[in-house]
Scaffold this active site. Sequence first.
Site, PDB file in Angstrom:
ATOM      1  N   TRP A  43       0.785  -1.400   0.079  1.00 51.25           N
ATOM      2  CA  TRP A  43       0.030  -0.089  -0.010  1.00 51.25           C
ATOM      3  C   TRP A  43       0.983   1.294  -0.061  1.00 51.25           C
ATOM      4  O   TRP A  43       0.490   2.383  -0.470  1.00 51.25           O
ATOM      5  CB  TRP A  43      -0.867  -0.052   1.214  1.00 51.25           C
ATOM      6  CG  TRP A  43      -2.418  -0.756   1.168  1.00 51.25           C
ATOM      7  CD1 TRP A  43      -2.509  -2.054   1.464  1.00 51.25           C
ATOM      8  CD2 TRP A  43      -3.330  -0.192   0.349  1.00 51.25           C
ATOM      9  NE1 TRP A  43      -3.808  -2.496   0.887  1.00 51.25           N
ATOM     10  CE2 TRP A  43      -4.249  -1.262   0.336  1.00 51.25           C
ATOM     11  CE3 TRP A  43      -3.562   0.992  -0.531  1.00 51.25           C
ATOM     12  CZ2 TRP A  43      -5.548  -1.238  -0.313  1.00 51.25           C
ATOM     13  CZ3 TRP A  43      -5.010   1.229  -1.199  1.00 51.25           C
ATOM     14  CH2 TRP A  43      -6.101   0.006  -1.064  1.00 51.25           C
ATOM     15  N   TRP A  78     -18.662  20.758   1.361  1.00 52.98           N
ATOM     16  CA  TRP A  78     -18.044  20.756   2.734  1.00 52.98           C
ATOM     17  C   TRP A  78     -18.472  21.832   3.657  1.00 52.98           C
ATOM     18  O   TRP A  78     -18.993  22.975   3.070  1.00 52.98           O
ATOM     19  CB  TRP A  78     -16.559  20.658   2.470  1.00 52.98           C
ATOM     20  CG  TRP A  78     -15.978  19.650   1.420  1.00 52.98           C
ATOM     21  CD1 TRP A  78     -15.422  19.734   0.584  1.00 52.98           C
ATOM     22  CD2 TRP A  78     -15.830  18.492   2.014  1.00 52.98           C
ATOM     23  NE1 TRP A  78     -15.056  18.649  -0.003  1.00 52.98           N
ATOM     24  CE2 TRP A  78     -15.427  17.864   0.932  1.00 52.98           C
ATOM     25  CE3 TRP A  78     -16.459  17.359   2.890  1.00 52.98           C
ATOM     26  CZ2 TRP A  78     -15.094  16.254   0.663  1.00 52.98           C
ATOM     27  CZ3 TRP A  78     -15.944  16.437   2.869  1.00 52.98           C
ATOM     28  CH2 TRP A  78     -15.466  15.619   2.006  1.00 52.98           C
TER      29      TRP A  78
HETATM   30  P1  FAD Z   1       2.051  -1.275   9.978  1.00 54.37           P
HETATM   31  O1  FAD Z   1       0.558  -1.873   9.994  1.00 54.37           O
HETATM   32  O2  FAD Z   1       3.162  -2.324  10.627  1.00 54.37           O
HETATM   33  O3  FAD Z   1       2.507  -1.311   8.270  1.00 54.37           O
HETATM   34  C1  FAD Z   1       3.825  -1.266   7.939  1.00 54.37           C
HETATM   35  C2  FAD Z   1       4.124  -0.289   7.243  1.00 54.37           C
HETATM   36  O4  FAD Z   1       3.223  -0.335   5.818  1.00 54.37           O
HETATM   37  C3  FAD Z   1       3.732   1.095   7.768  1.00 54.37           C
HETATM   38  O5  FAD Z   1       4.932   1.672   8.497  1.00 54.37           O
HETATM   39  C4  FAD Z   1       3.577   1.731   6.366  1.00 54.37           C
HETATM   40  O6  FAD Z   1       4.754   2.514   5.646  1.00 54.37           O
HETATM   41  C5  FAD Z   1       2.810   0.901   5.510  1.00 54.37           C
HETATM   42  N1  FAD Z   1       1.219   1.031   5.523  1.00 54.37           N
HETATM   43  C6  FAD Z   1       0.582   0.311   6.347  1.00 54.37           C
HETATM   44  N2  FAD Z   1      -0.753   0.636   6.078  1.00 54.37           N
HETATM   45  C7  FAD Z   1      -0.615   1.714   5.280  1.00 54.37           C
HETATM   46  C8  FAD Z   1      -1.458   2.380   4.688  1.00 54.37           C
HETATM   47  N3  FAD Z   1      -3.029   2.184   4.669  1.00 54.37           N
HETATM   48  N4  FAD Z   1      -1.194   3.105   3.427  1.00 54.37           N
HETATM   49  C9  FAD Z   1      -0.134   3.304   3.077  1.00 54.37           C
HETATM   50  N5  FAD Z   1       0.930   2.717   3.827  1.00 54.37           N
HETATM   51  C10 FAD Z   1       0.673   1.712   4.713  1.00 54.37           C
HETATM   52  N6  FAD Z   1       0.864   6.351   7.063  1.00 54.37           N
HETATM   53  C11 FAD Z   1       2.024   7.059   6.724  1.00 54.37           C
HETATM   54  O7  FAD Z   1       3.198   6.504   6.948  1.00 54.37           O
HETATM   55  N7  FAD Z   1       1.964   8.501   7.057  1.00 54.37           N
HETATM   56  C12 FAD Z   1       0.866   9.033   6.993  1.00 54.37           C
HETATM   57  O8  FAD Z   1       0.898  10.527   7.054  1.00 54.37           O
HETATM   58  C13 FAD Z   1      -0.481   8.570   6.923  1.00 54.37           C
HETATM   59  N8  FAD Z   1      -1.470   9.011   6.983  1.00 54.37           N
HETATM   60  C14 FAD Z   1      -2.715   8.317   6.910  1.00 54.37           C
HETATM   61  C15 FAD Z   1      -4.036   8.882   6.941  1.00 54.37           C
HETATM   62  C16 FAD Z   1      -5.277   8.293   7.055  1.00 54.37           C
HETATM   63  C17 FAD Z   1      -6.539   9.145   7.063  1.00 54.37           C
HETATM   64  C18 FAD Z   1      -5.171   6.835   6.912  1.00 54.37           C
HETATM   65  C19 FAD Z   1      -6.536   6.057   6.867  1.00 54.37           C
HETATM   66  C20 FAD Z   1      -3.977   6.447   6.996  1.00 54.37           C
HETATM   67  C21 FAD Z   1      -2.803   6.957   6.864  1.00 54.37           C
HETATM   68  N9  FAD Z   1      -1.456   6.217   7.101  1.00 54.37           N
HETATM   69  C22 FAD Z   1      -0.401   7.032   6.761  1.00 54.37           C
HETATM   70  C23 FAD Z   1      -1.388   4.864   6.644  1.00 54.37           C
HETATM   71  C24 FAD Z   1      -1.216   3.909   7.978  1.00 54.37           C
HETATM   72  O9  FAD Z   1      -2.210   4.219   8.767  1.00 54.37           O
HETATM   73  C25 FAD Z   1       0.101   3.832   8.699  1.00 54.37           C
HETATM   74  O10 FAD Z   1       0.980   3.836   7.881  1.00 54.37           O
HETATM   75  C26 FAD Z   1       0.132   3.126   9.890  1.00 54.37           C
HETATM   76  O11 FAD Z   1      -0.835   3.152  10.816  1.00 54.37           O
HETATM   77  C27 FAD Z   1       1.621   3.196  10.678  1.00 54.37           C
HETATM   78  O12 FAD Z   1       1.715   2.151  11.371  1.00 54.37           O
HETATM   79  P2  FAD Z   1       2.586   0.769  11.566  1.00 54.37           P
HETATM   80  O13 FAD Z   1       4.112   1.322  10.808  1.00 54.37           O
HETATM   81  O14 FAD Z   1       2.419   0.170  12.703  1.00 54.37           O
HETATM   82  O15 FAD Z   1       2.101   0.048  10.184  1.00 54.37           O
END
Ligand code: FAD
Length: 471
Positions: free
Chosen positions: A275, A303
């Site tokens: 993703w 909005w």
């Molecule tokens: P894990 O579940 O451990 O996933 C591993 C890595 O995969 C993450 O560190 C991230 O790089 C990537 N990843 C995981 N889920 C997503 C996703 N849905 N979209 C893109 N990459 C993903 N992520 C950010 O890094 N920066 C942001 O500014 C950001 N803003 C967000 C805003 C909204 C409204 C939403 C719904 C999601 C957003 N995310 C963002 C995606 C996601 O929520 C976070 O990457 C994730 O919660 C990070 O926690 P983790 O490292 O424990 O994720």
Amino acid sequence: MSTIVWFENDLRLADNPALHRAAVDGNVIPVFIWAPEEHGAWAPGGAHRWWLHHSLYSLAADLESAGSRLVVRKGPSEDVLLSLAEETGASCVAWNDRYEPALRDRDAIIEKRLAAKGINTVRYQSVTLHDPDQVRTGKDGPYRVFTPFWKKFLSVVDVPSGLPRPTLRETSPSEWPNSVSIDELSLLPRPDWAQGLRDTWRPGETGALDVLQSFADESITDYDRRRNLPSHDGTSMLSPHLRHGEISPRQVWNHIMANVPDSDGKESYLREIGWREFSYHLLDHYPSTPQEPLNERFSNFPWMDDDRVLKLWQRGLTGYPIVDAGMRQLWHIGWMHNRVRMVVASFLTKDLLIHWQEGARWFWDTLVDGDLANNTMGWQWAAGSGADAQPFFRIFNPVSQGKRFDPEGAYVRKRNPELVRLPDKYKHCPREAPADVLTDASVELGSDYPLPLVDHAEARRQALTAFETIS
Ligand code: FAD
């Protein structure tokens, strides 16, 4: 030959192609340039700055122990690079590519100006696993839907092994150029609101590698079962490390492929990394999406403009416990669980009808992992205007989301101490608790804890009516 290595979103020594190549070629002058205005509307937010301060200290220490130094300067970047080249006699500037549109435009200009002065530039790909142009549809265009993108990605992208940490002992210039101190960049917040961040995170390359190692050893096997439960430490929390490039996605991918036996958890985790690849693919091909909806129809969405309501959402005072817990977690530690990000974003854009850009800006300022590609995709997904988005009419019910993903109420209890004595049955819907139950739990709604800002059922109806105006 001397090469200036320009660090920005890649604050690490290992698997850093620009640094690695420069060290093979000759002398290396590592530089970080603080030029927040060059990021356009998306200048680094407060939580990002806090992280950056510590990450730069860590990078500087790592470079010193490898036998080198970090030169720190204040921008404009072009002026700094030109004067550094003159001061050191460097004939080349190397960096790892950036995809943020403002930085990409800036880099293209700098490249031309340096070339005009006879200075070579070399750029490398390392922020993502794939070059965003490498994965294309059958009609030779970009993808807008994740599943076919991911299928194609897996069939065409071969992730190479990472690069080792370079030895820099023999690569120092005869004289080091001047540097300002990291403290002079004034990145730390005044007044100091960063205690929760200090308690939670260890910025820097070593911290990033430790997080990866322990997640791969202990948690990844259950990732598919626990990743949606915000009260469990079921996700990797690698996002701020990836955001600042303290670890590369290639290192994450290769470590997991080499050390984790196949399981649903492993497959599910690699898909999430996918993703991230998809979000960079989108930002690269649709660079206006941080400002504009990908689905043009949403340009005319009605909005609401309500500063009071926006502030209540930001402060975690909406009266919906899962939303408030998420917003408070964000404020406290600069990070929010992904499931809860989806819930609070849906609540802002659909229950409150406030523009997704307001939410994206608040996240940008408060997240330690604020990443233009992921943040833009996440917000546009939640608002229904993005690629592969949640259809607008699918509106999360914050009470049932809470009951489903936080069934014991452990997450909301931790972040909403006002509700700690309320029986679990009402943790996600204090308004439904009978008066004597509220009294026994010492909760007076509207005083100790807010009444719901909107009635979800009614708000849902209004959202669907608003959507009809652009359907
Ligand atoms: P894990 O579940 O451990 O996933 C591993 C890595 O995969 C993450 O560190 C991230 O790089 C990537 N990843 C995981 N889920 C997503 C996703 N849905 N979209 C893109 N990459 C993903 N992520 C950010 O890094 N920066 C942001 O500014 C950001 N803003 C967000 C805003 C909204 C409204 C939403 C719904 C999601 C957003 N995310 C963002 C995606 C996601 O929520 C976070 O990457 C994730 O919660 C990070 O926690 P983790 O490292 O424990 O994720």
